[in-house]
Scaffold this active site. Sequence first.
Site, PDB file in Angstrom:
ATOM      1  N   CYS A   5      86.313  88.941   2.420  1.00  0.00           N
ATOM      2  CA  CYS A   5      86.295  88.503   3.817  1.00  0.00           C
ATOM      3  C   CYS A   5      87.454  87.584   4.225  1.00  0.00           C
ATOM      4  CB  CYS A   5      84.940  87.905   4.153  1.00  0.00           C
ATOM      5  SG  CYS A   5      84.639  87.934   5.929  1.00  0.00           S
ATOM      6  N   HIS A  38      79.997  90.644   1.673  1.00  0.00           N
ATOM      7  CA  HIS A  38      79.474  89.430   1.025  1.00  0.00           C
ATOM      8  C   HIS A  38      78.104  89.750   0.446  1.00  0.00           C
ATOM      9  CE1 HIS A  38      82.022  86.504   3.226  1.00  0.00           C
ATOM     10  NE2 HIS A  38      81.816  87.218   4.292  1.00  0.00           N
TER      11      HIS A  38
HETATM   12  N1  GLN Z   1      86.491  83.672   9.672  1.00  0.00           N
HETATM   13  C1  GLN Z   1      86.691  85.068   9.436  1.00  0.00           C
HETATM   14  C2  GLN Z   1      86.125  85.931  10.559  1.00  0.00           C
HETATM   15  O1  GLN Z   1      85.255  85.520  11.276  1.00  0.00           O
HETATM   16  C3  GLN Z   1      86.081  85.438   8.084  1.00  0.00           C
HETATM   17  C4  GLN Z   1      84.589  85.239   8.042  1.00  0.00           C
HETATM   18  C5  GLN Z   1      83.982  85.356   6.687  1.00  0.00           C
HETATM   19  O2  GLN Z   1      84.612  85.087   5.635  1.00  0.00           O
HETATM   20  N2  GLN Z   1      82.719  85.704   6.702  1.00  0.00           N
HETATM   21  O3  GLN Z   1      86.551  87.054  10.739  1.00  0.00           O
END
Ligand code: GLN
Length: 250
Positions: A93, A194
């Site tokens: 992510c 995740h």
């Molecule tokens: N901040 C990033 C987004 O919103 C990654 C989010 C995350 O790692 N879940 O796209």
Amino acid sequence: MKVRVGHLYPDYLNIYADRGNIAVFDRRAALRGHELEVTPISIGDEVFAGEHDLLYIGGGQDREQALVAPDLVGKAPGIEAAVAGGTALLAVCGGYQLLGRGYLGRHGDSMPGVGLFPHETVAGERRMIGDVLLECELEPGERRALAGFENHAGRTRLDPGAEALGRVVAGFGNDGESGYEGVRVGRAIGTYLHGPLLPRNPWLADWLLAQALAHATGGEPPELEPLPDRLEAEAHAVSAQRARDRGGRF
Ligand code: GLN
């Protein structure tokens, strides 16, 4: 064998228990008689090519990403040289976004990227949240299902010709449109999934471990002895069914 893992920014990037992926590597390595040696790599630390068999970076909110992005760019030559030299890598992510050319965050923060992955990411209005199911083929002819959970505002656009990690069966994936999720560059994998990712997808944990062992030995990725994986299979089935039931649109 000793498998040397470099864990990038465990103190900043660990949303949705992403560090659980390290616990899976550790256990699955130990059950095959290998020892995982995990070294945290944080702000100010250098990455030297050849020092790690596997690099790992988790996800985070835009705020944490903005805190590490300038430092991570300084590590770009070391990370690129490591992967070019056969180090395996898993990026989840927020880490996946920052290993591309850059990420334009939700509040207009323009974050530079490492440039290892052939993509760019721009945050959109609506977050893409929910269970995801992918079909992957990391080895020709071997189709495997990958199940996880996504929550991102970023829309990641792969360059033409880039290899995705998988095809979206259910969920949003990279941008909610292309039908692809994640990216693969040699032994480096990036994904939005995740949950954490590896407890319910042990085949991917073993693929990465085998790549890391190949780096450690300088040989081919070994065939790892199968493990019972009963609970893992159940977790995968529940996650995959949730993704199928939901479909994966706004
Ligand atoms: N901040 C990033 C987004 O919103 C990654 C989010 C995350 O790692 N879940 O796209």
